[in-house]
Write an enzyme that holds these catalytic residues in place. Structure first.
Site, PDB file in Angstrom:
ATOM      1  N   SER A 145      41.033  44.169  32.348  1.00 18.16           N
ATOM      2  CA  SER A 145      40.471  43.504  33.521  1.00 18.16           C
ATOM      3  C   SER A 145      38.973  43.407  33.326  1.00 18.16           C
ATOM      4  O   SER A 145      38.367  44.274  32.676  1.00 18.16           O
ATOM      5  CB  SER A 145      40.770  44.304  34.795  1.00 18.16           C
ATOM      6  OG  SER A 145      40.029  43.799  35.896  1.00 18.16           O
ATOM      7  N   TYR A 155      39.637  52.498  38.791  1.00 20.67           N
ATOM      8  CA  TYR A 155      40.329  51.336  38.233  1.00 20.67           C
ATOM      9  C   TYR A 155      39.551  50.801  37.024  1.00 20.67           C
ATOM     10  O   TYR A 155      40.132  50.511  35.974  1.00 20.67           O
ATOM     11  CB  TYR A 155      40.477  50.253  39.294  1.00 20.67           C
ATOM     12  CG  TYR A 155      41.236  49.035  38.823  1.00 20.67           C
ATOM     13  CD1 TYR A 155      42.615  49.061  38.684  1.00 20.67           C
ATOM     14  CD2 TYR A 155      40.567  47.851  38.527  1.00 20.67           C
ATOM     15  CE1 TYR A 155      43.314  47.944  38.257  1.00 20.67           C
ATOM     16  CE2 TYR A 155      41.257  46.727  38.106  1.00 20.67           C
ATOM     17  CZ  TYR A 155      42.624  46.779  37.967  1.00 20.67           C
ATOM     18  OH  TYR A 155      43.312  45.665  37.538  1.00 20.67           O
TER      19      TYR A 155
END
Length: 250
Positions: A145, A155
């Site tokens: 990501s 994350y």
């Protein structure tokens, strides 16, 4: 195009969202797909739909955080399709992710999260690589990501880890003719994003992009199929950002 005719592919986290679209696109190009997910009901439905559309797909339950579960998926794939040619490490905790800081997130949750979002890609790679090698090689795509280069808490830590894992495994597996690359999407219009990210934040992110809209799972398909295919036969250890121009990086 049929770049994956007679090739077997495992796609983890394929019961919905981006993973389901990857599985459908691979099957449309001739791949025999194992839809691997912890969600049995949705995963079985994705495999059923691929078959109804004329493709070849089967479902197998998978908890990527569990090495034994990963090994079971690999063994099932070999028994079902005769070998393993490709792996897409897409599974992740995202839509149900807790919103917390690195400094305060409960430790047990952090370890569970990393077990899926980072260790899961390694578990699955360890489960398949010898089967791939025995068949003459193959390719792996990890789902990263652009959060790896932005403030995004644990994350982002997991995705930065995926990037490094991709580079390290590319070197460890290159001698076995196995390529390892990653895709780093930007904000993508999925059920998980709609559940997790407030609309005001989405609007702000879109304004930061060169192409001012959210991505779609279909925007990512071309990168995934390219990196898996022989079109990228001299590409390994790379992280391809597909984010509408949200981030600039070396």
């Amino acid at each position: 195009m049929a770049r994956f005719t007679d090739k077997s592919v495992i796609v983890t986290g394929a019961a919905q969202g981006i993973g389901a679209v990857y599985a459908q696109a691979l099957a449309a190009e001739g791949a025999r797909v194992v839809v691997a997910d912890i969600d049995g009901e949705r995963g079985a439905e994705v495999a059923k739909q691929i078959t109804a559309d004329g493709g070849t797909a089967v479902f197998h339950t998978a908890d990527v955080a569990d090495p034994e579960s990963g090994a079971a998926v690999a063994e099932f794939t070999v028994k079902e399709f005769g070998g393993i040619d490709h792996l897409v490490n897409n599974a992740a905790i995202y839509g149900s992710m807790k919103l917390d800081l690195l400094l305060t997130v409960p430790w047990d949750y952090y370890k569970t999260f990393m077990g899926v979002n980072l260790d899961g890609a390694l578990n699955m790679t360890r489960a398949v690589w010898q089967h791939m090698s025995a068949g003459g090689g193959g390719s792996i795509v990890n789902q990263s990501s652009n959060a790896a280069w932005l403030y995004s808490g644990f994350y982002g830590v997991a995705k930065a880890g995926i990037n490094s894992l991709t580079q390290q495994l590319a070197h460890e597996l290159g001698g076995s003719n196995i390529r390892v690359n990653a895709i780093a999407p930007g904000p993508t219009d999925t059920e998980a994003t709609r559940t997790k990210v407030p609309g005001s934040i989405v609007d702000l992110m879109v304004q930061q992009m060169a192409i001012k809209r959210l991505g779609t799972p279909e925007d990512l398909v071309g990168a995934c199929l390219y990196l898996l295919s022989d079109d990228a036969k001299w590409v390994t250890g790379q992280v391809l950002t597909v984010d509408g121009g949200q981030v600039f990086r070396p």
